[in-house]
Enzyme design. Structure first.
Site, PDB file in Angstrom:
ATOM      1  N   HIS A 169     -45.300  29.052  15.214  1.00 44.04           N
ATOM      2  CA  HIS A 169     -46.243  29.621  14.250  1.00 44.04           C
ATOM      3  C   HIS A 169     -46.700  31.018  14.693  1.00 44.04           C
ATOM      4  O   HIS A 169     -46.822  31.938  13.871  1.00 44.04           O
ATOM      5  CB  HIS A 169     -47.441  28.682  14.114  1.00 44.04           C
ATOM      6  CG  HIS A 169     -48.544  29.194  13.256  1.00 44.04           C
ATOM      7  ND1 HIS A 169     -49.685  29.768  13.785  1.00 44.04           N
ATOM      8  CD2 HIS A 169     -48.702  29.225  11.913  1.00 44.04           C
ATOM      9  CE1 HIS A 169     -50.494  30.116  12.806  1.00 44.04           C
ATOM     10  NE2 HIS A 169     -49.923  29.805  11.656  1.00 44.04           N
TER      11      HIS A 169
ATOM     12  N   GLU B   8     -44.076  33.511  13.876  1.00 44.69           N
ATOM     13  CA  GLU B   8     -44.071  33.816  12.439  1.00 44.69           C
ATOM     14  C   GLU B   8     -45.074  34.916  12.111  1.00 44.69           C
ATOM     15  O   GLU B   8     -44.779  35.842  11.350  1.00 44.69           O
ATOM     16  CB  GLU B   8     -44.400  32.552  11.645  1.00 44.69           C
ATOM     17  CG  GLU B   8     -44.514  32.760  10.144  1.00 44.69           C
ATOM     18  CD  GLU B   8     -45.572  31.889   9.502  1.00 44.69           C
ATOM     19  OE1 GLU B   8     -46.332  32.406   8.650  1.00 44.69           O
ATOM     20  OE2 GLU B   8     -45.656  30.706   9.860  1.00 44.69           O
ATOM     21  N   HIS B   9     -46.265  34.832  12.694  1.00 45.80           N
ATOM     22  CA  HIS B   9     -47.279  35.858  12.459  1.00 45.80           C
ATOM     23  C   HIS B   9     -46.843  37.213  13.001  1.00 45.80           C
ATOM     24  O   HIS B   9     -47.010  38.245  12.345  1.00 45.80           O
ATOM     25  CB  HIS B   9     -48.593  35.450  13.144  1.00 45.80           C
ATOM     26  CG  HIS B   9     -49.432  34.526  12.326  1.00 45.80           C
ATOM     27  ND1 HIS B   9     -50.778  34.715  12.128  1.00 45.80           N
ATOM     28  CD2 HIS B   9     -49.129  33.397  11.642  1.00 45.80           C
ATOM     29  CE1 HIS B   9     -51.263  33.752  11.368  1.00 45.80           C
ATOM     30  NE2 HIS B   9     -50.282  32.930  11.070  1.00 45.80           N
TER      31      HIS B   9
ATOM     32  N   GLU C  12     -58.267  30.587  12.903  1.00 43.72           N
ATOM     33  CA  GLU C  12     -57.561  29.753  11.915  1.00 43.72           C
ATOM     34  C   GLU C  12     -57.593  28.288  12.337  1.00 43.72           C
ATOM     35  O   GLU C  12     -57.843  27.392  11.513  1.00 43.72           O
ATOM     36  CB  GLU C  12     -56.111  30.241  11.803  1.00 43.72           C
ATOM     37  CG  GLU C  12     -55.255  29.482  10.821  1.00 43.72           C
ATOM     38  CD  GLU C  12     -53.822  29.996  10.781  1.00 43.72           C
ATOM     39  OE1 GLU C  12     -52.919  29.179  10.517  1.00 43.72           O
ATOM     40  OE2 GLU C  12     -53.610  31.199  11.021  1.00 43.72           O
TER      41      GLU C  12
END
Length: 435
Positions: free
Chosen positions: A67, A70-71, A142
Protein backbone atom coordinates in the site's frame (compact mmCIF):
# COMPACT_ATOMS: atom_id res chain seq x y z
CA UNK A 1 6.56 -12.27 -29.30
CA UNK A 2 4.24 -15.07 -28.22
CA UNK A 3 0.60 -14.26 -29.07
CA UNK A 4 -2.65 -16.07 -28.23
CA UNK A 5 -6.13 -15.16 -29.43
CA UNK A 6 -8.87 -16.13 -26.99
CA UNK A 7 -12.44 -16.23 -28.32
CA UNK A 8 -15.94 -16.98 -27.07
CA UNK A 9 -18.48 -18.69 -29.29
CA UNK A 10 -21.21 -17.74 -26.82
CA UNK A 11 -20.48 -14.02 -27.07
CA UNK A 12 -18.86 -13.82 -30.50
CA UNK A 13 -16.02 -11.80 -28.95
CA UNK A 14 -12.30 -12.19 -28.41
CA UNK A 15 -9.22 -10.77 -26.74
CA UNK A 16 -5.49 -11.18 -27.32
CA UNK A 17 -2.75 -12.19 -24.88
CA UNK A 18 0.83 -11.28 -25.72
CA UNK A 19 4.04 -12.14 -23.90
CA UNK A 20 6.20 -9.07 -24.51
CA UNK A 21 10.02 -9.39 -24.70
CA UNK A 22 10.21 -7.13 -21.63
CA UNK A 23 8.55 -9.90 -19.59
CA UNK A 24 5.24 -8.03 -19.32
CA UNK A 25 2.02 -9.89 -20.13
CA UNK A 26 -0.28 -7.75 -22.30
CA UNK A 27 -4.01 -8.44 -22.64
CA UNK A 28 -5.89 -6.44 -25.29
CA UNK A 29 -9.64 -6.30 -25.90
CA UNK A 30 -10.80 -3.60 -28.35
CA UNK A 31 -14.56 -3.07 -27.91
CA UNK A 32 -16.55 -1.62 -30.80
CA UNK A 33 -19.11 1.06 -30.09
CA UNK A 34 -17.43 2.56 -27.03
CA UNK A 35 -15.95 6.04 -26.72
CA UNK A 36 -13.76 5.31 -23.70
CA UNK A 37 -10.68 3.20 -23.13
CA UNK A 38 -9.25 1.84 -19.91
CA UNK A 39 -5.71 0.66 -19.30
CA UNK A 40 -4.36 -0.87 -16.08
CA UNK A 41 -0.96 -2.16 -15.10
CA UNK A 42 -1.10 -4.60 -12.22
CA UNK A 43 1.48 -6.41 -10.14
CA UNK A 44 0.90 -9.60 -8.20
CA UNK A 45 1.79 -7.88 -4.94
CA UNK A 46 -0.76 -7.31 -2.22
CA UNK A 47 -1.05 -6.80 1.50
CA UNK A 48 -0.69 -10.53 2.34
CA UNK A 49 2.75 -10.72 0.71
CA UNK A 50 4.76 -10.24 3.89
CA UNK A 51 6.99 -13.29 3.42
CA UNK A 52 8.52 -14.38 0.12
CA UNK A 53 11.51 -16.18 -1.29
CA UNK A 54 13.94 -14.77 -3.86
CA UNK A 55 17.35 -15.84 -5.12
CA UNK A 56 18.73 -14.25 -1.94
CA UNK A 57 16.64 -16.50 0.30
CA UNK A 58 13.52 -16.00 2.40
CA UNK A 59 12.61 -12.35 2.96
CA UNK A 60 10.09 -10.61 5.19
CA UNK A 61 8.78 -7.05 4.97
CA UNK A 62 6.73 -4.90 7.36
CA UNK A 63 2.95 -4.91 6.95
CA UNK A 64 1.72 -2.16 4.65
CA UNK A 65 4.60 -1.95 2.15
CA UNK A 66 2.43 -2.79 -0.90
CA UNK A 67 0.00 0.00 0.00
CA UNK A 68 2.88 2.38 0.81
CA UNK A 69 4.40 1.74 -2.61
CA UNK A 70 1.08 2.47 -4.28
CA UNK A 71 1.05 5.91 -2.66
CA UNK A 72 4.68 6.70 -3.44
CA UNK A 73 4.87 5.62 -7.07
CA UNK A 74 2.78 8.58 -8.23
CA UNK A 75 5.56 10.94 -7.06
CA UNK A 76 8.64 11.92 -9.05
CA UNK A 77 11.18 14.77 -8.97
CA UNK A 78 9.02 16.45 -11.64
CA UNK A 79 5.82 16.30 -9.57
CA UNK A 80 2.75 14.13 -9.14
CA UNK A 81 1.68 11.85 -12.01
CA UNK A 82 -1.95 12.65 -11.29
CA UNK A 83 -1.35 16.17 -12.57
CA UNK A 84 -0.25 14.77 -15.94
CA UNK A 85 -3.46 12.76 -16.31
CA UNK A 86 -5.49 15.82 -15.33
CA UNK A 87 -4.04 17.73 -18.28
CA UNK A 88 -5.44 15.18 -20.74
CA UNK A 89 -8.79 14.90 -19.00
CA UNK A 90 -8.17 11.27 -18.01
CA UNK A 91 -9.41 9.79 -14.75
CA UNK A 92 -6.54 7.94 -13.04
CA UNK A 93 -6.30 6.06 -9.78
CA UNK A 94 -4.78 3.04 -8.04
CA UNK A 95 -5.64 0.50 -5.36
CA UNK A 96 -4.02 -2.18 -3.26
CA UNK A 97 -5.91 -5.36 -2.35
CA UNK A 98 -4.93 -8.53 -0.55
CA UNK A 99 -3.21 -10.03 -3.62
CA UNK A 100 -2.44 -7.23 -6.08
CA UNK A 101 -1.71 -3.55 -6.69
CA UNK A 102 -3.18 -1.91 -9.78
CA UNK A 103 -2.73 1.49 -11.46
CA UNK A 104 -5.20 2.55 -14.12
CA UNK A 105 -6.74 5.34 -16.16
CA UNK A 106 -9.89 5.87 -18.21
CA UNK A 107 -9.97 8.36 -21.07
CA UNK A 108 -11.91 9.37 -24.17
CA UNK A 109 -8.96 10.84 -26.10
CA UNK A 110 -5.16 11.10 -26.02
CA UNK A 111 -5.04 7.41 -25.16
CA UNK A 112 -1.42 6.85 -26.21
CA UNK A 113 -0.20 9.85 -24.23
CA UNK A 114 -2.00 8.60 -21.13
CA UNK A 115 -0.55 5.13 -21.63
CA UNK A 116 2.93 6.66 -21.72
CA UNK A 117 2.25 8.46 -18.45
CA UNK A 118 1.02 5.21 -16.85
CA UNK A 119 3.97 3.08 -17.93
CA UNK A 120 6.48 5.80 -17.13
CA UNK A 121 5.57 6.50 -13.52
CA UNK A 122 5.01 2.84 -12.61
CA UNK A 123 8.43 1.84 -13.97
CA UNK A 124 10.42 4.80 -12.54
CA UNK A 125 10.27 4.74 -8.74
CA UNK A 126 11.54 7.70 -6.75
CA UNK A 127 11.90 7.35 -2.97
CA UNK A 128 13.94 9.38 -0.49
CA UNK A 129 14.20 9.29 3.28
CA UNK A 130 12.44 12.68 3.42
CA UNK A 131 9.48 11.74 1.21
CA UNK A 132 9.05 8.42 3.00
CA UNK A 133 8.96 10.15 6.40
CA UNK A 134 6.30 12.53 5.11
CA UNK A 135 4.21 9.65 3.75
CA UNK A 136 4.48 7.76 7.03
CA UNK A 137 2.60 10.60 8.71
CA UNK A 138 -0.09 10.66 6.03
CA UNK A 139 -0.67 6.90 6.10
CA UNK A 140 -0.62 6.83 9.91
CA UNK A 141 -3.50 9.32 9.89
CA UNK A 142 -5.34 7.11 7.39
CA UNK A 143 -4.85 4.05 9.62
CA UNK A 144 -6.09 5.90 12.72
CA UNK A 145 -9.13 7.11 10.80
CA UNK A 146 -10.04 3.53 9.82
CA UNK A 147 -9.75 2.40 13.46
CA UNK A 148 -12.99 4.29 14.11
CA UNK A 149 -14.73 3.29 10.87
CA UNK A 150 -17.39 0.68 11.76
CA UNK A 151 -17.60 -0.72 8.21
CA UNK A 152 -13.85 -1.30 8.20
CA UNK A 153 -13.63 -2.61 11.75
CA UNK A 154 -16.45 -5.14 11.48
CA UNK A 155 -14.79 -6.47 8.29
CA UNK A 156 -11.26 -6.92 9.63
CA UNK A 157 -12.51 -8.09 13.04
CA UNK A 158 -14.13 -10.95 11.12
CA UNK A 159 -10.78 -12.00 9.67
CA UNK A 160 -9.09 -11.67 13.03
CA UNK A 161 -11.69 -14.08 14.38
CA UNK A 162 -11.49 -16.46 11.43
CA UNK A 163 -7.73 -16.75 10.97
CA UNK A 164 -5.00 -17.79 13.37
CA UNK A 165 -1.90 -16.67 11.46
CA UNK A 166 -2.83 -15.70 7.88
CA UNK A 167 -1.85 -12.07 7.16
CA UNK A 168 -5.32 -11.31 5.77
CA UNK A 169 -6.19 -10.35 9.33
CA UNK A 170 -3.72 -7.43 9.09
CA UNK A 171 -5.18 -4.30 7.54
CA UNK A 172 -4.08 -3.46 4.00
CA UNK A 173 -2.37 -0.22 5.04
CA UNK A 174 -0.53 -1.98 7.85
CA UNK A 175 -0.38 -0.62 11.38
CA UNK A 176 0.95 2.63 12.79
CA UNK A 177 3.84 0.59 14.20
CA UNK A 178 4.62 -1.42 11.05
CA UNK A 179 4.81 1.55 8.71
CA UNK A 180 7.40 3.17 10.97
CA UNK A 181 9.70 0.29 9.99
CA UNK A 182 9.43 1.17 6.28
CA UNK A 183 12.41 3.02 4.79
CA UNK A 184 13.20 4.10 1.27
CA UNK A 185 15.53 1.08 1.06
CA UNK A 186 12.60 -1.17 2.04
CA UNK A 187 10.52 0.32 -0.77
CA UNK A 188 13.26 -0.12 -3.36
CA UNK A 189 13.87 -3.74 -2.28
CA UNK A 190 10.17 -4.65 -2.51
CA UNK A 191 9.75 -2.69 -5.73
CA UNK A 192 12.60 -4.58 -7.43
CA UNK A 193 11.14 -7.89 -6.26
CA UNK A 194 7.45 -7.45 -7.06
CA UNK A 195 7.45 -4.83 -9.82
CA UNK A 196 9.57 -7.01 -12.07
CA UNK A 197 7.69 -6.96 -15.39
CA UNK A 198 7.56 -10.77 -15.37
CA UNK A 199 5.23 -10.43 -12.35
CA UNK A 200 2.94 -7.86 -14.00
CA UNK A 201 0.17 -7.51 -16.56
CA UNK A 202 -1.09 -4.66 -18.74
CA UNK A 203 -4.81 -4.89 -19.53
CA UNK A 204 -6.42 -2.59 -22.10
CA UNK A 205 -10.11 -2.51 -23.05
CA UNK A 206 -12.49 -0.28 -25.00
CA UNK A 207 -11.75 2.27 -27.71
CA UNK A 208 -8.05 1.99 -28.62
CA UNK A 209 -5.74 0.76 -31.35
CA UNK A 210 -3.65 -2.31 -30.38
CA UNK A 211 -0.80 -0.99 -32.55
CA UNK A 212 -0.54 2.07 -30.29
CA UNK A 213 -0.19 -0.12 -27.23
CA UNK A 214 2.54 -2.28 -28.73
CA UNK A 215 4.47 0.70 -30.11
CA UNK A 216 4.40 2.40 -26.70
CA UNK A 217 5.43 -0.72 -24.79
CA UNK A 218 8.23 -1.48 -27.28
CA UNK A 219 9.56 2.05 -26.87
CA UNK A 220 9.32 2.38 -23.10
CA UNK A 221 9.96 -1.05 -21.61
CA UNK A 222 13.32 -2.83 -21.92
CA UNK A 223 13.59 -6.52 -21.00
CA UNK A 224 13.40 -7.16 -17.26
CA UNK A 225 15.77 -9.55 -15.48
CA UNK A 226 14.44 -13.04 -14.91
CA UNK A 227 12.15 -13.14 -11.89
CA UNK A 228 12.96 -15.38 -8.94
CA UNK A 229 9.99 -15.05 -6.62
CA UNK A 230 7.88 -17.39 -4.54
CA UNK A 231 5.03 -16.10 -2.39
CA UNK A 232 5.04 -17.62 1.10
CA UNK A 233 2.16 -17.95 3.56
CA UNK A 234 2.03 -19.44 7.07
CA UNK A 235 0.30 -22.74 7.75
CA UNK A 236 -3.33 -22.03 8.63
CA UNK A 237 -5.53 -24.57 10.45
CA UNK A 238 -9.06 -25.28 9.24
CA UNK A 239 -10.60 -24.11 12.52
CA UNK A 240 -11.48 -20.50 13.32
CA UNK A 241 -9.48 -18.59 15.92
CA UNK A 242 -12.61 -17.17 17.59
CA UNK A 243 -16.30 -17.77 16.82
CA UNK A 244 -17.34 -14.31 18.07
CA UNK A 245 -15.63 -10.90 17.89
CA UNK A 246 -17.41 -7.87 19.34
CA UNK A 247 -16.57 -4.16 19.51
CA UNK A 248 -18.39 -0.96 20.40
CA UNK A 249 -18.23 2.12 18.16
CA UNK A 250 -20.37 5.09 17.17
CA UNK A 251 -23.14 3.39 15.17
CA UNK A 252 -26.90 3.84 15.28
CA UNK A 253 -27.67 0.20 14.44
CA UNK A 254 -25.36 -2.77 15.13
CA UNK A 255 -23.34 -3.93 12.13
CA UNK A 256 -22.33 -7.53 11.54
CA UNK A 257 -20.27 -9.79 9.32
CA UNK A 258 -20.90 -13.53 9.59
CA UNK A 259 -18.57 -15.78 7.65
CA UNK A 260 -17.71 -19.42 6.96
CA UNK A 261 -14.05 -20.29 6.68
CA UNK A 262 -13.54 -22.71 3.78
CA UNK A 263 -10.49 -24.56 2.44
CA UNK A 264 -8.37 -22.31 0.19
CA UNK A 265 -8.12 -22.91 -3.54
CA UNK A 266 -5.78 -21.63 -6.23
CA UNK A 267 -5.89 -20.62 -9.87
CA UNK A 268 -8.73 -21.77 -12.09
CA UNK A 269 -10.14 -24.05 -9.37
CA UNK A 270 -10.63 -21.02 -7.13
CA UNK A 271 -12.26 -19.00 -9.92
CA UNK A 272 -14.71 -21.78 -10.77
CA UNK A 273 -15.66 -22.32 -7.14
CA UNK A 274 -16.41 -18.60 -6.83
CA UNK A 275 -19.15 -19.11 -9.43
CA UNK A 276 -20.63 -22.05 -7.51
CA UNK A 277 -20.64 -20.18 -4.20
CA UNK A 278 -22.08 -17.02 -5.72
CA UNK A 279 -25.09 -18.94 -7.01
CA UNK A 280 -25.45 -20.97 -3.82
CA UNK A 281 -25.46 -17.89 -1.57
CA UNK A 282 -28.04 -16.22 -3.76
CA UNK A 283 -30.30 -19.29 -3.53
CA UNK A 284 -29.78 -19.40 0.22
CA UNK A 285 -30.50 -15.79 1.15
CA UNK A 286 -30.76 -13.59 -1.94
CA UNK A 287 -33.59 -11.05 -2.05
CA UNK A 288 -35.99 -13.52 -3.67
CA UNK A 289 -35.34 -16.28 -1.11
CA UNK A 290 -37.78 -17.23 1.64
CA UNK A 291 -35.12 -16.71 4.30
CA UNK A 292 -34.43 -13.14 3.19
CA UNK A 293 -38.12 -12.29 3.04
CA UNK A 294 -38.80 -13.78 6.47
CA UNK A 295 -35.90 -11.98 8.13
CA UNK A 296 -36.84 -8.72 6.43
CA UNK A 297 -40.48 -8.96 7.48
CA UNK A 298 -39.42 -9.61 11.08
CA UNK A 299 -37.14 -6.52 10.99
CA UNK A 300 -34.10 -8.68 11.60
CA UNK A 301 -32.37 -7.26 8.51
CA UNK A 302 -32.78 -4.24 6.25
CA UNK A 303 -31.75 -3.32 2.71
CA UNK A 304 -28.04 -3.31 3.71
CA UNK A 305 -28.02 -7.12 3.98
CA UNK A 306 -25.90 -8.89 1.40
CA UNK A 307 -23.50 -11.74 0.78
CA UNK A 308 -20.13 -12.12 -0.90
CA UNK A 309 -17.31 -14.57 -1.44
CA UNK A 310 -13.77 -13.60 -0.49
CA UNK A 311 -10.93 -15.46 -2.20
CA UNK A 312 -7.29 -14.54 -1.69
CA UNK A 313 -4.03 -16.51 -1.61
CA UNK A 314 -4.32 -19.06 1.16
CA UNK A 315 -7.83 -18.14 2.27
CA UNK A 316 -11.43 -18.47 1.14
CA UNK A 317 -14.61 -17.42 2.95
CA UNK A 318 -18.31 -16.85 2.32
CA UNK A 319 -19.59 -13.78 4.14
CA UNK A 320 -23.00 -12.36 5.06
CA UNK A 321 -23.20 -8.76 6.24
CA UNK A 322 -25.50 -5.88 7.07
CA UNK A 323 -27.19 -4.00 9.89
CA UNK A 324 -29.37 -5.70 12.50
CA UNK A 325 -30.52 -5.04 16.02
CA UNK A 326 -30.28 -8.81 16.52
CA UNK A 327 -27.18 -9.96 14.62
CA UNK A 328 -26.75 -13.15 16.65
CA UNK A 329 -30.24 -14.23 15.67
CA UNK A 330 -29.53 -13.49 12.02
CA UNK A 331 -26.40 -15.65 12.21
CA UNK A 332 -28.38 -18.43 13.90
CA UNK A 333 -31.06 -18.37 11.20
CA UNK A 334 -28.46 -18.38 8.42
CA UNK A 335 -26.69 -21.37 9.89
CA UNK A 336 -30.01 -23.11 10.49
CA UNK A 337 -31.04 -22.58 6.87
CA UNK A 338 -27.74 -24.04 5.67
CA UNK A 339 -28.35 -27.19 7.75
CA UNK A 340 -31.91 -27.47 6.37
CA UNK A 341 -30.70 -27.09 2.77
CA UNK A 342 -27.94 -29.62 3.34
CA UNK A 343 -30.64 -32.16 4.23
CA UNK A 344 -33.51 -31.10 1.95
CA UNK A 345 -31.71 -29.47 -0.94
CA UNK A 346 -32.73 -26.48 -3.05
CA UNK A 347 -35.79 -26.37 -5.25
CA UNK A 348 -34.89 -27.29 -8.87
CA UNK A 349 -37.13 -24.49 -10.13
CA UNK A 350 -35.44 -21.94 -7.85
CA UNK A 351 -32.04 -23.23 -8.99
CA UNK A 352 -32.89 -22.70 -12.67
CA UNK A 353 -34.13 -19.16 -12.00
CA UNK A 354 -31.00 -18.33 -10.01
CA UNK A 355 -28.73 -19.81 -12.65
CA UNK A 356 -30.32 -17.75 -15.43
CA UNK A 357 -30.00 -14.59 -13.35
CA UNK A 358 -26.34 -15.33 -12.63
CA UNK A 359 -25.64 -15.99 -16.30
CA UNK A 360 -27.18 -12.64 -17.18
CA UNK A 361 -24.99 -10.85 -14.63
CA UNK A 362 -21.84 -12.49 -15.91
CA UNK A 363 -22.71 -11.86 -19.57
CA UNK A 364 -23.28 -8.20 -18.72
CA UNK A 365 -19.76 -7.90 -17.30
CA UNK A 366 -18.30 -8.57 -20.75
CA UNK A 367 -20.25 -5.61 -22.16
CA UNK A 368 -18.62 -2.83 -20.08
CA UNK A 369 -15.17 -1.37 -20.56
CA UNK A 370 -14.27 -1.26 -16.87
CA UNK A 371 -15.61 -4.68 -15.89
CA UNK A 372 -13.99 -6.29 -18.96
CA UNK A 373 -10.68 -4.84 -17.84
CA UNK A 374 -11.20 -6.33 -14.39
CA UNK A 375 -12.07 -9.68 -15.96
CA UNK A 376 -8.83 -9.72 -17.97
CA UNK A 377 -6.90 -8.95 -14.80
CA UNK A 378 -8.79 -11.76 -13.05
CA UNK A 379 -7.86 -14.14 -15.88
CA UNK A 380 -4.18 -13.27 -15.51
CA UNK A 381 -4.23 -13.74 -11.73
CA UNK A 382 -6.00 -17.11 -12.05
CA UNK A 383 -4.17 -18.26 -15.20
CA UNK A 384 -7.34 -18.88 -17.15
CA UNK A 385 -9.47 -17.87 -20.13
CA UNK A 386 -12.05 -15.48 -18.65
CA UNK A 387 -14.73 -16.57 -21.12
CA UNK A 388 -14.69 -19.96 -19.37
CA UNK A 389 -16.40 -18.26 -16.41
CA UNK A 390 -19.51 -17.92 -18.56
CA UNK A 391 -19.21 -21.56 -19.60
CA UNK A 392 -18.93 -22.51 -15.94
CA UNK A 393 -22.20 -20.76 -15.13
CA UNK A 394 -23.95 -22.33 -18.11
CA UNK A 395 -22.78 -25.84 -17.14
CA UNK A 396 -23.59 -25.60 -13.41
CA UNK A 397 -25.80 -28.34 -12.02
CA UNK A 398 -27.95 -28.45 -8.92
CA UNK A 399 -25.91 -31.43 -7.71
CA UNK A 400 -22.69 -29.38 -7.82
CA UNK A 401 -24.25 -26.59 -5.78
CA UNK A 402 -25.69 -29.08 -3.31
CA UNK A 403 -22.33 -30.80 -2.91
CA UNK A 404 -20.61 -27.50 -2.27
CA UNK A 405 -23.06 -26.61 0.48
CA UNK A 406 -21.84 -29.63 2.41
CA UNK A 407 -18.49 -27.86 3.02
CA UNK A 408 -20.17 -25.21 5.21
CA UNK A 409 -19.59 -26.18 8.84
CA UNK A 410 -21.06 -24.44 11.89
CA UNK A 411 -17.82 -24.89 13.83
CA UNK A 412 -15.89 -23.08 11.09
CA UNK A 413 -17.90 -19.86 11.28
CA UNK A 414 -17.20 -16.50 12.90
CA UNK A 415 -19.57 -13.66 13.77
CA UNK A 416 -18.18 -10.12 13.97
CA UNK A 417 -20.39 -7.42 15.52
CA UNK A 418 -19.94 -3.69 16.04
CA UNK A 419 -22.41 -2.57 18.72
CA UNK A 420 -23.49 1.02 19.48
CA UNK A 421 -21.38 2.47 22.26
CA UNK A 422 -24.40 3.42 24.34
CA UNK A 423 -26.64 0.47 23.42
CA UNK A 424 -27.44 -2.90 24.92
CA UNK A 425 -25.83 -5.96 23.41
CA UNK A 426 -28.19 -8.70 22.28
CA UNK A 427 -28.82 -11.28 24.97
CA UNK A 428 -30.25 -14.76 24.75
CA UNK A 429 -34.04 -14.57 24.43
CA UNK A 430 -33.98 -10.94 23.32
CA UNK A 431 -35.60 -11.82 19.97
CA UNK A 432 -38.39 -14.00 21.30
CA UNK A 433 -40.93 -11.60 19.83
CA UNK A 434 -39.76 -12.62 16.37
CA UNK A 435 -40.38 -16.32 16.91
Amino acid sequence: METRNISSKRLGEHYTVLQHPSGLTIMLCPMAGFSTAQAAITTQYGSVDLSYETAQGIQRSPAGVAHFLEHKLFESPQGDAMELFARTGANANAYTSFDKTSYYFTCTDQFQQNLEYLLDFVTHPYFTAQTVAKEQGIIAQEIVMYEDDPDWRVYFNLFQGMYHSHPIQIEIAGTVQSIQEITHETLYDCYRTFYNLNNMVLTVTGNFQPEQVLETVDRLLPPAPAASLRHLLPQEPASVARPLVEQKLQVAIPQFQFGYKLPPLEGKAQAEMLVVDELMLDLLCGESSDLYQNMYEQNLINSTFGQEVLAAPGCYASIFSGESRHPKEVARLLDQEIRIRQEQGFSPALFELGKRALYGRYAGMFERVDSMNSLLMFGFMHQMDVYSLLDRVADLTLEQVQQRLGAYRSDCSTLSIVWPQDGQEETEGSVAQHG
